[in-house]
Write an enzyme that holds these catalytic residues in place. Structure first.
Site, PDB file in Angstrom:
ATOM      1  N   ILE A   1       5.211  -1.888   8.246  1.00  0.00           N
ATOM      2  CA  ILE A   1       4.869  -1.071   7.077  1.00  0.00           C
ATOM      3  C   ILE A   1       4.490   0.324   7.567  1.00  0.00           C
ATOM      4  CG2 ILE A   1       3.307  -0.750   5.130  1.00  0.00           C
ATOM      5  CD1 ILE A   1       3.019  -3.768   4.932  1.00  0.00           C
ATOM      6  N   SER A   2       3.669   0.377   8.607  1.00  0.00           N
ATOM      7  CA  SER A   2       3.193   1.647   9.194  1.00  0.00           C
ATOM      8  C   SER A   2       2.898   2.673   8.091  1.00  0.00           C
ATOM      9  CB  SER A   2       4.171   2.191  10.230  1.00  0.00           C
ATOM     10  OG  SER A   2       5.524   2.054   9.865  1.00  0.00           O
TER      11      SER A   2
ATOM     12  N   ASN B   1      -2.519  -1.249  15.601  1.00  0.00           N
ATOM     13  CA  ASN B   1      -1.275  -2.017  15.525  1.00  0.00           C
ATOM     14  C   ASN B   1      -0.073  -1.103  15.809  1.00  0.00           C
ATOM     15  OD1 ASN B   1       0.455  -4.193  14.795  1.00  0.00           O
ATOM     16  ND2 ASN B   1       0.507  -3.530  12.661  1.00  0.00           N
TER      17      ASN B   1
ATOM     18  N   THR C   1      14.876  -7.446   6.975  1.00  0.00           N
ATOM     19  CA  THR C   1      16.299  -7.681   6.685  1.00  0.00           C
ATOM     20  C   THR C   1      17.145  -6.623   7.371  1.00  0.00           C
ATOM     21  OG1 THR C   1      15.677  -8.624   4.557  1.00  0.00           O
ATOM     22  CG2 THR C   1      17.972  -7.890   4.791  1.00  0.00           C
TER      23      THR C   1
ATOM     24  N   ASP D   1       5.145  -8.341  11.231  1.00  0.00           N
ATOM     25  CA  ASP D   1       4.663  -9.679  10.859  1.00  0.00           C
ATOM     26  C   ASP D   1       4.670 -10.601  12.086  1.00  0.00           C
ATOM     27  OD1 ASP D   1       3.637 -10.765   8.539  1.00  0.00           O
ATOM     28  OD2 ASP D   1       5.553 -10.941   7.507  1.00  0.00           O
TER      29      ASP D   1
ATOM     30  N   GLY E   1      -6.937  -4.832  -0.220  1.00  0.00           N
ATOM     31  CA  GLY E   1      -6.348  -3.830   0.675  1.00  0.00           C
ATOM     32  C   GLY E   1      -4.879  -4.091   0.922  1.00  0.00           C
TER      33      GLY E   1
ATOM     34  N   LEU F   1       7.306  -0.231   2.179  1.00  0.00           N
ATOM     35  CA  LEU F   1       6.402  -1.213   1.570  1.00  0.00           C
ATOM     36  C   LEU F   1       6.772  -2.641   1.968  1.00  0.00           C
ATOM     37  CD1 LEU F   1       6.266   0.155  -2.111  1.00  0.00           C
ATOM     38  CD2 LEU F   1       4.421   0.280  -0.402  1.00  0.00           C
TER      39      LEU F   1
ATOM     40  N   GLY G   1      12.508  -4.464   2.545  1.00  0.00           N
ATOM     41  CA  GLY G   1      13.718  -4.879   3.277  1.00  0.00           C
ATOM     42  C   GLY G   1      13.701  -4.527   4.755  1.00  0.00           C
ATOM     43  N   LYS G   2      12.506  -4.268   5.310  1.00  0.00           N
ATOM     44  CA  LYS G   2      12.416  -3.855   6.721  1.00  0.00           C
ATOM     45  C   LYS G   2      12.967  -4.928   7.663  1.00  0.00           C
ATOM     46  CE  LYS G   2       7.926  -3.348   6.561  1.00  0.00           C
ATOM     47  NZ  LYS G   2       7.733  -3.806   5.159  1.00  0.00           N
TER      48      LYS G   2
HETATM   49  N1  LIG Z   1      -3.221  -6.317   3.149  1.00  0.00           N
HETATM   50  C1  LIG Z   1      -1.941  -6.347   3.532  1.00  0.00           C
HETATM   51  N2  LIG Z   1      -1.171  -5.243   3.393  1.00  0.00           N
HETATM   52  C2  LIG Z   1       0.127  -5.274   3.796  1.00  0.00           C
HETATM   53  N3  LIG Z   1       0.734  -6.369   4.351  1.00  0.00           N
HETATM   54  C3  LIG Z   1      -0.007  -7.478   4.525  1.00  0.00           C
HETATM   55  C4  LIG Z   1      -1.372  -7.515   4.103  1.00  0.00           C
HETATM   56  N4  LIG Z   1      -1.850  -8.767   4.375  1.00  0.00           N
HETATM   57  C5  LIG Z   1      -0.855  -9.457   4.932  1.00  0.00           C
HETATM   58  N5  LIG Z   1       0.256  -8.694   5.038  1.00  0.00           N
HETATM   59  C6  LIG Z   1       1.481  -9.161   5.715  1.00  0.00           C
HETATM   60  O1  LIG Z   1       1.539  -8.389   6.926  1.00  0.00           O
HETATM   61  C7  LIG Z   1       2.805  -7.778   7.071  1.00  0.00           C
HETATM   62  C8  LIG Z   1       2.657  -6.321   7.481  1.00  0.00           C
HETATM   63  O2  LIG Z   1       2.305  -6.197   8.822  1.00  0.00           O
HETATM   64  P1  LIG Z   1       2.509  -4.816   9.560  1.00  0.00           P
HETATM   65  O3  LIG Z   1       2.050  -5.039  10.955  1.00  0.00           O
HETATM   66  O4  LIG Z   1       3.901  -4.345   9.357  1.00  0.00           O
HETATM   67  O5  LIG Z   1       1.497  -3.858   8.775  1.00  0.00           O
HETATM   68  S1  LIG Z   1       0.957  -2.409   9.181  1.00  0.00           S
HETATM   69  O6  LIG Z   1       2.115  -1.662   9.720  1.00  0.00           O
HETATM   70  O7  LIG Z   1      -0.083  -2.570  10.180  1.00  0.00           O
HETATM   71  O8  LIG Z   1       0.443  -1.828   7.941  1.00  0.00           O
HETATM   72  C9  LIG Z   1       3.486  -7.842   5.727  1.00  0.00           C
HETATM   73  O9  LIG Z   1       4.856  -8.119   6.028  1.00  0.00           O
HETATM   74  P2  LIG Z   1       6.076  -7.415   5.285  1.00  0.00           P
HETATM   75  O10 LIG Z   1       6.081  -8.024   3.905  1.00  0.00           O
HETATM   76  O11 LIG Z   1       7.248  -7.838   6.109  1.00  0.00           O
HETATM   77  O12 LIG Z   1       5.892  -5.937   5.261  1.00  0.00           O
HETATM   78  C10 LIG Z   1       2.786  -8.980   4.991  1.00  0.00           C
HETATM   79  O13 LIG Z   1       3.506 -10.184   5.174  1.00  0.00           O
HETATM   80  N1  LIG Z   2      19.375  -4.713   0.793  1.00  0.00           N
HETATM   81  C1  LIG Z   2      18.912  -5.771   0.157  1.00  0.00           C
HETATM   82  N2  LIG Z   2      19.512  -6.221  -0.966  1.00  0.00           N
HETATM   83  C2  LIG Z   2      19.031  -7.310  -1.603  1.00  0.00           C
HETATM   84  N3  LIG Z   2      17.949  -8.009  -1.213  1.00  0.00           N
HETATM   85  C3  LIG Z   2      17.312  -7.603  -0.113  1.00  0.00           C
HETATM   86  C4  LIG Z   2      17.752  -6.468   0.630  1.00  0.00           C
HETATM   87  N4  LIG Z   2      16.917  -6.288   1.669  1.00  0.00           N
HETATM   88  C5  LIG Z   2      16.012  -7.272   1.578  1.00  0.00           C
HETATM   89  N5  LIG Z   2      16.238  -8.059   0.518  1.00  0.00           N
HETATM   90  C6  LIG Z   2      15.431  -9.212   0.115  1.00  0.00           C
HETATM   91  O1  LIG Z   2      14.151  -8.700  -0.238  1.00  0.00           O
HETATM   92  C7  LIG Z   2      13.126  -9.539   0.259  1.00  0.00           C
HETATM   93  C8  LIG Z   2      12.213  -8.737   1.177  1.00  0.00           C
HETATM   94  O2  LIG Z   2      12.936  -8.361   2.327  1.00  0.00           O
HETATM   95  P1  LIG Z   2      12.228  -8.271   3.750  1.00  0.00           P
HETATM   96  O3  LIG Z   2      13.282  -7.881   4.715  1.00  0.00           O
HETATM   97  O4  LIG Z   2      11.461  -9.517   4.028  1.00  0.00           O
HETATM   98  O5  LIG Z   2      11.226  -7.056   3.486  1.00  0.00           O
HETATM   99  P2  LIG Z   2      10.005  -6.537   4.350  1.00  0.00           P
HETATM  100  O6  LIG Z   2      10.267  -6.924   5.775  1.00  0.00           O
HETATM  101  O7  LIG Z   2      10.001  -5.053   4.146  1.00  0.00           O
HETATM  102  O8  LIG Z   2       8.794  -7.187   3.773  1.00  0.00           O
HETATM  103  C9  LIG Z   2      13.811 -10.709   0.949  1.00  0.00           C
HETATM  104  O9  LIG Z   2      13.886 -11.787   0.048  1.00  0.00           O
HETATM  105  C10 LIG Z   2      15.195 -10.181   1.258  1.00  0.00           C
HETATM  106  O10 LIG Z   2      16.161 -11.190   1.272  1.00  0.00           O
END
Ligand SMILES: Nc1ncnc2c1ncn2[C@@H]1O[C@H](COP(=O)(O)OS(=O)(=O)O)[C@@H](OP(=O)(O)O)[C@H]1O
Ligand SMILES: Nc1ncnc2c1ncn2[C@@H]1O[C@H](COP(=O)(O)OP(=O)(O)O)[C@@H](O)[C@H]1O
Length: 208
Positions: A111-112, A88, A46, A68, A161, A39, A43-44
């Site tokens: 997210i995939s 994507n 990170t 992203d 969505g 989701l 933490g992807k």
């Molecule tokens: N509708 C919606 N759903 C999910 N995520 C959203 C959406 N709109 C924008 N974002 C931002 O886009 C990042 C996810 O992009 P991805 O390319 O990993 O998504 S996917 O694999 O195609 O589902 C995601 O980044 P992460 O939070 O790092 O997962 C969000 O910042």
């Molecule tokens: N293992 C962890 N322990 C504590 N905080 C974390 C950990 N992994 C990620 N975080 C924190 O959670 C938030 C989301 O992490 P992020 O890597 O951006 O997630 P994603 O790429 O899946 O959206 C960030 O603020 C990050 O610093």
């Protein structure tokens, strides 16, 4: 959804004299794809960056493909409907395959959300060189983190969505590595990366 059958005809495959095995020997490692799924907020990025740093420290060549980030360039024409997410993932899967062929540890963090899209990427790689890592963090934890404020916007109906809120996430059924929170606590970034490094070591990806 895009077809995997080329639209062009009269195309041919050219082999080069220097191949994957030669590059792997040069780099003293084996090319593979570490595919991190989970989701938003799980933490992807990170994990991807911490793993990238750990590999670099060990003298191993890695490269991070972050969903992203790629949406700023390669995938800037795509949105978040199911077909766009599928395209994507297809594109990133193909790029990841090229990086693995180059001999690198390619770390893809997206997210995939659809199993079928991830399985299609797995099918592009030879047996064992697609390492699926599932960041199995609860929606509650991800939403509490909400570093970009996107869950808040999704709850308010300002983003439609959004994965986990009003769009699906299909958890892997057969991933190589699952990283889970225990009683609401997630392993540290170093521990998460350590788990992946141990797997790569055990499978010989960090050896010649
Ligand atoms: N509708 C919606 N759903 C999910 N995520 C959203 C959406 N709109 C924008 N974002 C931002 O886009 C990042 C996810 O992009 P991805 O390319 O990993 O998504 S996917 O694999 O195609 O589902 C995601 O980044 P992460 O939070 O790092 O997962 C969000 O910042
Ligand atoms: N293992 C962890 N322990 C504590 N905080 C974390 C950990 N992994 C990620 N975080 C924190 O959670 C938030 C989301 O992490 P992020 O890597 O951006 O997630 P994603 O790429 O899946 O959206 C960030 O603020 C990050 O610093």
């Amino acid at each position: 959804m895009s077809s995997t059958v080329p639209k062009s005809s009269n195309i041919f495959w050219h082999d080069c004299p220097v191949g994957k095995a030669d590059r792997q020997k040069l780099l003293k490692q084996k090319g593979c794809v570490v595919w991190i799924t989970g989701l938003s907020g799980s933490g992807k990025s990170t994990l991807a960056c911490t793993l990238g740093r750990e590999l670099h420290t060990r003298g191993k060549l890695g490269y991070v493909l972050d969903g992203d980030n790629l949406r700023h360039g390669l995938n800037k024409d795509l949105g978040f409907k199911a077909e766009d997410r599928a395209e994507n993932i297809r594109r990133v899967g193909e790029v990841a395959k090229l990086f693995a062929d180059a001999g690198l540890v390619c770390i893809a963090s997206l997210i995939s959300p659809y199993r079928t899209d991830r399985e299609a990427c797995r099918a592009l790689l030879s047996d064992g060189s697609f390492v699926e890592v599932f960041l199995n963090m609860s929606l509650e934890l991800c939403e509490a983190r909400d570093p970009k404020g996107l869950y808040k916007l999704a709850r308010a109906g300002k983003i439609k969505g959004f994965t986990g809120i009003d769009d699906p996430y299909e958890a892997p059924l057969n991933c190589e590595i699952e990283i889970k929170e225990v009683n609401g606590v997630c392993p540290s970034p170093c521990d998460m990366a350590g788990q992946v490094v141990t797997y790569l070591e055990e499978k010989g990806f960090l050896d010649e």
